[in-house]
Scaffold this active site. Structure first.
Site, PDB file in Angstrom:
ATOM      1  N   ASP A   1       8.537  -1.631   7.089  1.00 42.51           N
ATOM      2  CA  ASP A   1       9.161  -1.228   5.812  1.00 42.51           C
ATOM      3  C   ASP A   1      10.667  -0.920   5.881  1.00 42.51           C
ATOM      4  O   ASP A   1      11.121   0.092   5.330  1.00 42.51           O
ATOM      5  CB  ASP A   1       8.419  -0.009   5.232  1.00 42.51           C
ATOM      6  CG  ASP A   1       6.960  -0.290   4.912  1.00 42.51           C
ATOM      7  OD1 ASP A   1       6.497  -1.416   5.121  1.00 42.51           O
ATOM      8  OD2 ASP A   1       6.275   0.638   4.431  1.00 42.51           O
TER       9      ASP A   1
ATOM     10  N   LYS B   1       2.027  -5.057   1.544  1.00 40.87           N
ATOM     11  CA  LYS B   1       0.939  -4.078   1.376  1.00 40.87           C
ATOM     12  C   LYS B   1       1.234  -3.203   0.170  1.00 40.87           C
ATOM     13  O   LYS B   1       2.381  -3.124  -0.269  1.00 40.87           O
ATOM     14  CB  LYS B   1       0.791  -3.227   2.646  1.00 40.87           C
ATOM     15  CG  LYS B   1       2.050  -2.460   2.991  1.00 40.87           C
ATOM     16  CD  LYS B   1       1.938  -1.750   4.315  1.00 40.87           C
ATOM     17  CE  LYS B   1       3.202  -0.986   4.630  1.00 40.87           C
ATOM     18  NZ  LYS B   1       3.536   0.082   3.678  1.00 40.87           N
TER      19      LYS B   1
ATOM     20  N   CYS C   1       4.240   5.452   7.047  1.00 39.36           N
ATOM     21  CA  CYS C   1       3.757   4.097   7.345  1.00 39.36           C
ATOM     22  C   CYS C   1       3.745   3.765   8.837  1.00 39.36           C
ATOM     23  O   CYS C   1       2.831   3.072   9.295  1.00 39.36           O
ATOM     24  CB  CYS C   1       4.535   3.072   6.531  1.00 39.36           C
ATOM     25  SG  CYS C   1       4.117   3.204   4.760  1.00 39.36           S
TER      26      CYS C   1
HETATM   27  C1  VGL Z   1       6.084   4.757   2.723  1.00 36.51           C
HETATM   28  C2  VGL Z   1       5.709   6.452   1.234  1.00 36.51           C
HETATM   29  C3  VGL Z   1       5.302   5.539   0.282  1.00 36.51           C
HETATM   30  C4  VGL Z   1       6.543   4.356   4.097  1.00 36.51           C
HETATM   31  C5  VGL Z   1       5.668   3.828   1.796  1.00 36.51           C
HETATM   32  O1  VGL Z   1       6.962   3.189   4.285  1.00 36.51           O
HETATM   33  O2  VGL Z   1       6.490   5.214   5.016  1.00 36.51           O
HETATM   34  N1  VGL Z   1       6.079   6.060   2.449  1.00 36.51           N
HETATM   35  N2  VGL Z   1       5.273   4.236   0.567  1.00 36.51           N
END
Ligand code: VGL
Ligand code: ZN
Length: 198
Positions: free
Chosen positions: A9, A107, A152
């Site tokens: 991410d 995702k 994540c």
């Molecule tokens: C994430 C919160 C919501 C992350 C993704 O990538 O850690 N955290 N969505």
């Protein structure tokens, strides 16, 4: 037996100026790019929510970002709207090497279930398909880097260890959100699952 680098991410919304900015989230990009050369397989993950996703506080009347709610699959933190499909915020950081990676896995597309882990949605049963991809590529060792350490990266690392992969998280190439001690809890949880923190 191959080793894969899993880059979690590294998207604009998790970098300074983004909707769910992780402090210093952008500083890890050059180190991640440099590390790609050391791996047989490189995978990028991309948080990819439909507008109005159930993990967004704005989808729940009277709730604010970082409130908790009970979802059918368990407790869920509510987030600012982030990583909406096709938005600039959902795009990878502009300096991330997106040429080298073998695959991109998205995702969080199910409106009703959040997905922190690259392997399973937050119901802990719906697979993303990443396990099958890695196994058919002969991958046994995983190194994880990216954002955010305590969400994540943590959920992905613990799931990977449970699936039997040999897992290392390089903490210097991760950054955390750190909500109320979540980083310390994540580090304990990863270690307990057999993840190596380096
Ligand atoms: C994430 C919160 C919501 C992350 C993704 O990538 O850690 N955290 N969505
Ligand atoms: Zn998300």
């Amino acid at each position: 037996m191959s080793n894969a680098l899993i880059v979690i991410d590294v998207q604009n919304d998790f970098c300074p100026g983004g909707a769910l900015a992780v402090p210093q989230g952008d500083l890890i990009v050059p180190g991640i790019n440099a590390l790609m050369a050391d791996f047989d397989v490189v995978v990028l993950t991309q948080d990819w929510h439909p507008a109005g996703h159930s993990s967004f506080a704005t989808s729940h009347g009277g709730k604010a970002p970082y409130d908790m709610i009970d979802m059918p699959y368990g407790p869920q933190v509510l987030w600012p709207d982030h990583c909406v499909q096709g938005s600039t915020g959902a795009a990878f950081h502009q300096n991330l090497n997106v040429t080298r990676p073998d695959m991109v896995i998205r995702k969080g597309m199910n409106p009703a279930i959040d997905s922190y882990s690259a392997f399973f949605e937050n119901d802990q049963t719906t697979p993303t398909g990443l396990e099958g991809y890695l196994r058919t590529r002969g991958v046994t060792g995983l190194t994880l880097v990216g954002l955010a350490t305590d969400f994540c990266v943590n959920f992905s690392a613990v799931d990977a260890a449970k699936l039997g992969f040999d897992v290392t998280v390089i903490e210097t190439l991760c950054r955390a959100i750190d909500l109320e001690g979540s980083l310390a809890a994540a580090r304990d949880g990863m270690r307990a699952a057999g993840v190596a923190l380096s």
